[in-house]
Design a protein around this motif. Structure first.
Motif, PDB file in Angstrom:
ATOM      1  N   GLY A  48       0.798  -1.217   0.000  1.00 39.02           N
ATOM      2  CA  GLY A  48       0.000   0.000   0.000  1.00 39.02           C
ATOM      3  C   GLY A  48       0.832   1.269   0.000  1.00 39.02           C
ATOM      4  N   LYS A  49       0.237   2.332  -0.513  1.00 40.42           N
ATOM      5  CA  LYS A  49       0.817   3.679  -0.456  1.00 40.42           C
ATOM      6  C   LYS A  49      -0.337   4.673  -0.585  1.00 40.42           C
ATOM      7  CE  LYS A  49       3.770   7.048  -2.705  1.00 40.42           C
ATOM      8  NZ  LYS A  49       2.684   8.029  -2.834  1.00 40.42           N
ATOM      9  N   PRO A  50      -0.540   5.501   0.433  1.00 40.77           N
ATOM     10  CA  PRO A  50       0.186   5.604   1.702  1.00 40.77           C
ATOM     11  C   PRO A  50      -0.157   4.459   2.645  1.00 40.77           C
ATOM     12  CG  PRO A  50      -1.711   7.051   1.717  1.00 40.77           C
ATOM     13  CD  PRO A  50      -1.651   6.446   0.336  1.00 40.77           C
ATOM     14  N   ALA A  51       0.336   4.554   3.891  1.00 40.91           N
ATOM     15  CA  ALA A  51       0.072   3.510   4.865  1.00 40.91           C
ATOM     16  C   ALA A  51      -1.429   3.381   5.106  1.00 40.91           C
ATOM     17  CB  ALA A  51       0.808   3.805   6.178  1.00 40.91           C
ATOM     18  N   PRO A  52      -1.953   2.153   5.126  1.00 41.95           N
ATOM     19  CA  PRO A  52      -3.393   1.964   5.290  1.00 41.95           C
ATOM     20  C   PRO A  52      -3.818   2.083   6.751  1.00 41.95           C
ATOM     21  CG  PRO A  52      -2.331  -0.150   5.093  1.00 41.95           C
ATOM     22  CD  PRO A  52      -1.243   0.883   4.939  1.00 41.95           C
ATOM     23  N   LEU A  53      -5.120   2.194   6.950  1.00 41.76           N
ATOM     24  CA  LEU A  53      -5.702   2.152   8.287  1.00 41.76           C
ATOM     25  C   LEU A  53      -6.068   0.703   8.568  1.00 41.76           C
ATOM     26  CD1 LEU A  53      -6.932   3.458  10.834  1.00 41.76           C
ATOM     27  CD2 LEU A  53      -9.057   3.747   9.532  1.00 41.76           C
TER      28      LEU A  53
END
Length: 436
Positions: free
Chosen positions: A152-157
């Motif tokens: 992923g990009k950005p960091a996922p929730l």
């Protein structure tokens, strides 16, 4: 002559989307060229990606490794048909016009824009930390689920659910520097002996006058002890080794979320959920890890069900073992899907194993060159995880080997028949002849 250049900001785009880079400029001079640059290394390197030469009305790409990746829509507008993670970053548009005083001089102006390329996570998995591992039926077990999200990009929730309901967890701080895979210990601790009498935690750490080993102090609130529970809990059908303690309240969950950059520009996110396992309420509980990300239209999910082992299936090869054969006893599966992974322990009922050891760990037990004395011996496989344990027995039947005459093998599987007798007789005759 005057020249102004401006570029409208771009919204975030997803990998694979088409992006149009439009360079707006105004001038009353004569156009010389328009050049698009990709800026890298913090602005220290500018790489040409596309050029429009007004003198010859030609355009060409400077990215030889990416042919046909750019299309000229208009003199100052470039289209990237399928963006990649590597396209993420700042871009500059440089416009040049001829100076009115001298045609040898070019006046330049530029504008810049940042292309934010997002990538949805490509994989998600849930596993148990530090498994397989033994458990004590007299001590509550701290258990940790780990959710790993990659690509992923950005960091996922990332968040956890239990039986479809979101879990309210207490966040944990980042691990201390240099601590490696630090994990909270003793979130909740109870010890009960066979008589259901609580042991003294203070005395437990001072056996023989020794001080307990120093461990990393958990964050505030993690080491809080609750009053021990001594009520009698009936044996469960899950396992005869079921832990004999019970919680008086709902479990307290602790959550940590970290992420680390990957070389391709994405991140790997890790989320951990830690609590004190209670087999009586956690057995067959469904836990799921879900991920929300701006590049996803709906959350990704991976789930596991905590289950104690039941009825392992055991196979023995060869099925008809003969004296001198190597026998392999292997666990092939269970009556159910087991999570977390069990720990396997082999023992011989009423005696030690062939190699003299009391027990053997692993899914397979190997008996090399079995002697006839093992005929009828019983072997027990114990499979256990923090939710419970189960035993399965199998009996070894050893048949005579026609290639090995009866009585020519000792308990260690070595031949001691006629050859050994002839050797002893020959040595005896030699000694008698020498004496005479």
């Amino acid at each position: 002559a005057y020249l102004t250049v401006s570029i409208e900001p771009l919204p975030p785009v997803v990998v694979g989307d088409a992006v149009t880079l439009k360079c707006n400029f105004k001038t009353d001079g004569k156009m010389r060229e328009i050049v698009w640059y990709r800026v890298t290394d913090g602005g220290t390197i500018k790489q040409k990606i596309f050029t429009f030469d007004a003198m010859f009305s030609t355009n060409f790409s400077h990215m030889e490794n990416y042919r046909k990746r750019e299309d000229l829509v208009y003199q100052s507008t470039v289209r990237l048909p399928e963006v990649r993670i590597s396209d993420n970053g700042p871009y500059e548009c440089h416009v040049g016009i001829y100076d009115r005083a001298t045609r040898e001089k070019v006046v330049l102006a530029s504008g810049n824009v940042f292309l934010n390329v997002m990538a949805p996570p490509t994989s998600i998995s849930v596993l148990a930390a530090d498994t397989p591992a033994p458990f004590s039926r007299y001590q509550a077990q701290n258990f940790t689920l780990v959710c790993v999200v990659s690509g992923g990009k950005p960091a996922p929730l990332v968040y956890f659910k239990r039986d479809g309901e979101p879990i309210e967890a207490t966040p944990l701080p980042e691990p201390p520097a240099g601590s490696g895979s630090w994990a909270p210990r003793n979130l909740l601790h109870r010890d009960l002996d066979d008589t259901k009498v609580p042991k003294s935690l203070a005395a437990e750490g001072e056996v023989g006058g020794r001080q307990p080993l120093a461990t990393a102090d958990p964050p505030r609130g993690l080491a809080a002890e609750r009053g021990p529970v001594t009520e009698t809990i009936p044996e469960t059908v899950v396992s005869r080794e079921f832990p004999r303690w019970v919680h008086v309240a709902e479990p307290i969950y602790y959550f940590r979320h970290t992420h680390a950059p990957v070389s391709d520009g994405t991140v790997e996110a890790r989320a951990t959920l830690t609590w004190t396992l209670n087999p009586q309420i956690d057995n067959e509980a469904l836990f799921s890890c879900e991920v929300k990300h701006p590049a996803l239209s709906m959350p990704m999910q991976s789930e596991v069900t905590l289950v104690a082992p039941k009825g392992p299936k055991i196979t023995m090869t060869p099925t008809r073992a003969r004296v001198g054969d190597t026998v392999r006893i292997l666990v092939q599966g269970f009556q159910n899907e087991v999570f977390p992974e069990p720990l396997f322990t082999w023992t011989r009922v009423g005696s030690r194993l062939l190699d003299g050891s009391a027990e053997h760990d692993g899914k397979e037990l190997v008996l090399e060159r079995v002697p006839a004395e093992l005929n009828g011996s019983m072997y027990r496989c114990t499979a256990q995880n923090p939710l419970g344990s189960t035993d399965t027995h199998t009996r070894l039947i050893v048949f005579e080997n026609p290639n090995i005459p009866r009585g020519t093998e000792d308990s260690n599987g070595s031949l001691t028949g006629h050859r050994g007798f002839r050797l002893v007789l020959a040595l005896t005759l030699t000694v008698i002849l020498e004496l005479t």
